[in-house]
Scaffold this motif. Structure first.
Motif, PDB file in Angstrom:
ATOM      1  N   UNK A  57      33.888  48.105  38.210  1.00 25.99           N
ATOM      2  CA  UNK A  57      35.134  47.743  38.861  1.00 25.99           C
ATOM      3  C   UNK A  57      36.328  48.442  38.248  1.00 25.99           C
ATOM      4  N   UNK A  58      36.266  48.718  36.949  1.00 25.00           N
ATOM      5  CA  UNK A  58      37.407  49.372  36.312  1.00 25.00           C
ATOM      6  C   UNK A  58      37.463  50.857  36.686  1.00 25.00           C
ATOM      7  N   UNK A  59      36.355  51.415  37.199  1.00 27.64           N
ATOM      8  CA  UNK A  59      36.334  52.821  37.600  1.00 27.64           C
ATOM      9  C   UNK A  59      36.865  53.021  39.020  1.00 27.64           C
ATOM     10  N   UNK A  60      36.914  51.939  39.791  1.00 29.21           N
ATOM     11  CA  UNK A  60      37.354  52.051  41.196  1.00 29.21           C
ATOM     12  C   UNK A  60      38.850  52.252  41.297  1.00 29.21           C
ATOM     13  N   UNK A  67      39.401  37.079  30.802  1.00 28.38           N
ATOM     14  CA  UNK A  67      39.894  37.229  32.174  1.00 28.38           C
ATOM     15  C   UNK A  67      39.107  38.234  33.006  1.00 28.38           C
ATOM     16  N   UNK A  68      38.198  38.963  32.397  1.00 28.78           N
ATOM     17  CA  UNK A  68      37.409  39.948  33.144  1.00 28.78           C
ATOM     18  C   UNK A  68      36.278  39.295  33.937  1.00 28.78           C
ATOM     19  N   UNK A  69      35.893  38.082  33.554  1.00 25.15           N
ATOM     20  CA  UNK A  69      34.725  37.431  34.137  1.00 25.15           C
ATOM     21  C   UNK A  69      35.055  36.012  34.568  1.00 25.15           C
ATOM     22  N   UNK A  70      34.789  35.723  35.838  1.00 23.60           N
ATOM     23  CA  UNK A  70      34.915  34.363  36.360  1.00 23.60           C
ATOM     24  C   UNK A  70      33.509  33.773  36.369  1.00 23.60           C
ATOM     25  N   UNK A  71      33.374  32.584  35.826  1.00 24.91           N
ATOM     26  CA  UNK A  71      32.076  31.904  35.823  1.00 24.91           C
ATOM     27  C   UNK A  71      32.168  30.669  36.708  1.00 24.91           C
ATOM     28  N   UNK A  72      31.218  30.570  37.613  1.00 23.85           N
ATOM     29  CA  UNK A  72      31.161  29.455  38.551  1.00 23.85           C
ATOM     30  C   UNK A  72      29.832  28.741  38.344  1.00 23.85           C
ATOM     31  N   UNK A  73      29.892  27.438  38.214  1.00 26.46           N
ATOM     32  CA  UNK A  73      28.680  26.628  38.077  1.00 26.46           C
ATOM     33  C   UNK A  73      28.364  26.004  39.422  1.00 26.46           C
ATOM     34  N   UNK A  74      27.106  26.108  39.830  1.00 24.37           N
ATOM     35  CA  UNK A  74      26.643  25.459  41.052  1.00 24.37           C
ATOM     36  C   UNK A  74      25.394  24.652  40.723  1.00 24.37           C
ATOM     37  N   UNK A  75      25.254  23.548  41.417  1.00 21.23           N
ATOM     38  CA  UNK A  75      24.132  22.647  41.179  1.00 21.23           C
ATOM     39  C   UNK A  75      22.887  23.086  41.942  1.00 21.23           C
ATOM     40  N   UNK A  76      21.780  23.113  41.219  1.00 20.25           N
ATOM     41  CA  UNK A  76      20.463  23.309  41.841  1.00 20.25           C
ATOM     42  C   UNK A  76      19.526  22.287  41.195  1.00 20.25           C
ATOM     43  N   UNK A  77      19.691  21.012  41.579  1.00 26.40           N
ATOM     44  CA  UNK A  77      18.871  19.960  40.982  1.00 26.40           C
ATOM     45  C   UNK A  77      17.414  20.077  41.428  1.00 26.40           C
ATOM     46  N   UNK A  78      16.547  20.270  40.470  1.00 19.26           N
ATOM     47  CA  UNK A  78      15.111  20.405  40.747  1.00 19.26           C
ATOM     48  C   UNK A  78      14.481  19.013  40.689  1.00 19.26           C
ATOM     49  N   UNK A  79      14.702  18.272  41.749  1.00 20.04           N
ATOM     50  CA  UNK A  79      14.333  16.854  41.765  1.00 20.04           C
ATOM     51  C   UNK A  79      12.832  16.615  41.666  1.00 20.04           C
ATOM     52  N   UNK A  86      41.215  33.422  37.417  1.00 22.95           N
ATOM     53  CA  UNK A  86      41.247  33.618  38.867  1.00 22.95           C
ATOM     54  C   UNK A  86      41.385  35.089  39.281  1.00 22.95           C
ATOM     55  N   UNK A  87      41.958  35.913  38.440  1.00 22.62           N
ATOM     56  CA  UNK A  87      42.143  37.320  38.800  1.00 22.62           C
ATOM     57  C   UNK A  87      40.961  38.205  38.412  1.00 22.62           C
ATOM     58  N   UNK A  88      39.911  37.628  37.861  1.00 21.22           N
ATOM     59  CA  UNK A  88      38.731  38.402  37.476  1.00 21.22           C
ATOM     60  C   UNK A  88      38.111  39.057  38.709  1.00 21.22           C
ATOM     61  N   UNK A  89      37.662  40.303  38.543  1.00 23.00           N
ATOM     62  CA  UNK A  89      37.028  41.002  39.653  1.00 23.00           C
ATOM     63  C   UNK A  89      35.511  40.812  39.647  1.00 23.00           C
ATOM     64  N   UNK A  90      35.002  40.254  38.579  1.00 25.50           N
ATOM     65  CA  UNK A  90      33.566  40.047  38.454  1.00 25.50           C
ATOM     66  C   UNK A  90      33.316  38.543  38.361  1.00 25.50           C
ATOM     67  N   UNK A  91      32.423  38.064  39.231  1.00 23.40           N
ATOM     68  CA  UNK A  91      32.101  36.643  39.276  1.00 23.40           C
ATOM     69  C   UNK A  91      30.621  36.436  39.023  1.00 23.40           C
ATOM     70  N   UNK A  92      30.332  35.579  38.051  1.00 25.67           N
ATOM     71  CA  UNK A  92      28.956  35.178  37.761  1.00 25.67           C
ATOM     72  C   UNK A  92      28.794  33.744  38.232  1.00 25.67           C
TER      73      UNK A  92
END
Length: 167
Positions: A164-167, A34-46, A1-7
Motif C-alpha cells: 500500500x505504501x508503494x501505490x 496506525x498502519x494496521x486496523x484489527x477487527x475481531x469477529x465471532x466464529x463460535x464453534x458451538x 481508522x485511517x489504516x489502509x490494511x485491515x486484519x
C-alpha cells in the motif's frame, strides 16, 4: 481508522488455538499502530465449545459500554476458569464488575436480541466465507492460510502494508 490494511480475525473465545494467537495479534497491533486496523469477529464453534456463544455475548455486552477489548482480553486470559463452567454467566458478570461496567446494563445487554444478532451476524459472515476453523484471518479481503506463528503473520502483514505504501 485511517489504516489502509485491515486484519479481520474470526475467533472463538473458548478456542485454545485462538488463545494462543491472542498475544500475537496484540503484539502486532502494538508494533504496527496506525498502519494496521484489527477487527475481531465471532466464529463460535458451538459443536465443540459449549460456552462459545455465551462468551461472545459477554464481549458484545461489554462493547456496549466501550469495553469490548478489555472483555476480549479477560476472556482469553481467564479461559481456563470459565470454559468448562456449566453456568459461565456468573463469571462473566464478575469480569464485568472488575472492568467497571454497569452490571445491570451488562446483564440486560447480554440477554438482548441486539447482542445475539451481532454474534449471529458475524457467524453468518464467516459461513458465507466458508470459514470453519478458528482462528481464521482475512487480510484486506483475502484469507491468510495457516500462518505459522508470529513471524510468519508479521511478514504477511508487512508485505501488505508495503504494497500500500508503494501505490
Amino acid at each position: 481508522p485511517e489504516a489502509q490494511v485491515t486484519l479481520i480475525e474470526y475467533s472463538d473465545f473458548q478456542c485454545p488455538a485462538c488463545k494462543t494467537y491472542y498475544p500475537l495479534i496484540r503484539r502486532l497491533s502494538e508494533e504496527k499502530g496506525d498502519e494496521l486496523r484489527i477487527v475481531y469477529r465471532h466464529l463460535p464453534l458451538v459443536s465443540i465449545h459449549k460456552n462459545a456463544i455465551e462468551s461472545a455475548k459477554a464481549a458484545e455486552a461489554a462493547g456496549r459500554q466501550e469495553k469490548f477489548w478489555e472483555m476480549h482480553d479477560t476472556l482469553f486470559d481467564k479461559q481456563d476458569d470459565w470454559s468448562d463452567d456449566s453456568k459461565p454467566e456468573d463469571k462473566f458478570e464478575s469480569y464485568a464488575v472488575e472492568l467497571g461496567l454497569d452490571l445491570e446494563k451488562f446483564k440486560s445487554d447480554y440477554e438482548s436480541s441486539e447482542v445475539e444478532n451481532d454474534v449471529n451476524s458475524d457467524l453468518r459472515a464467516a459461513n458465507s466465507l466458508r470459514l470453519n476453523s478458528t482462528p481464521s484471518f482475512i487480510l484486506n479481503g483475502r484469507k491468510i492460510e495457516n500462518p505459522r506463528g508470529y513471524e510468519d503473520l508479521k511478514k504477511i502483514i508487512e508485505d501488505e502494508i508495503r504494497g500500500y505504501s508503494l501505490e
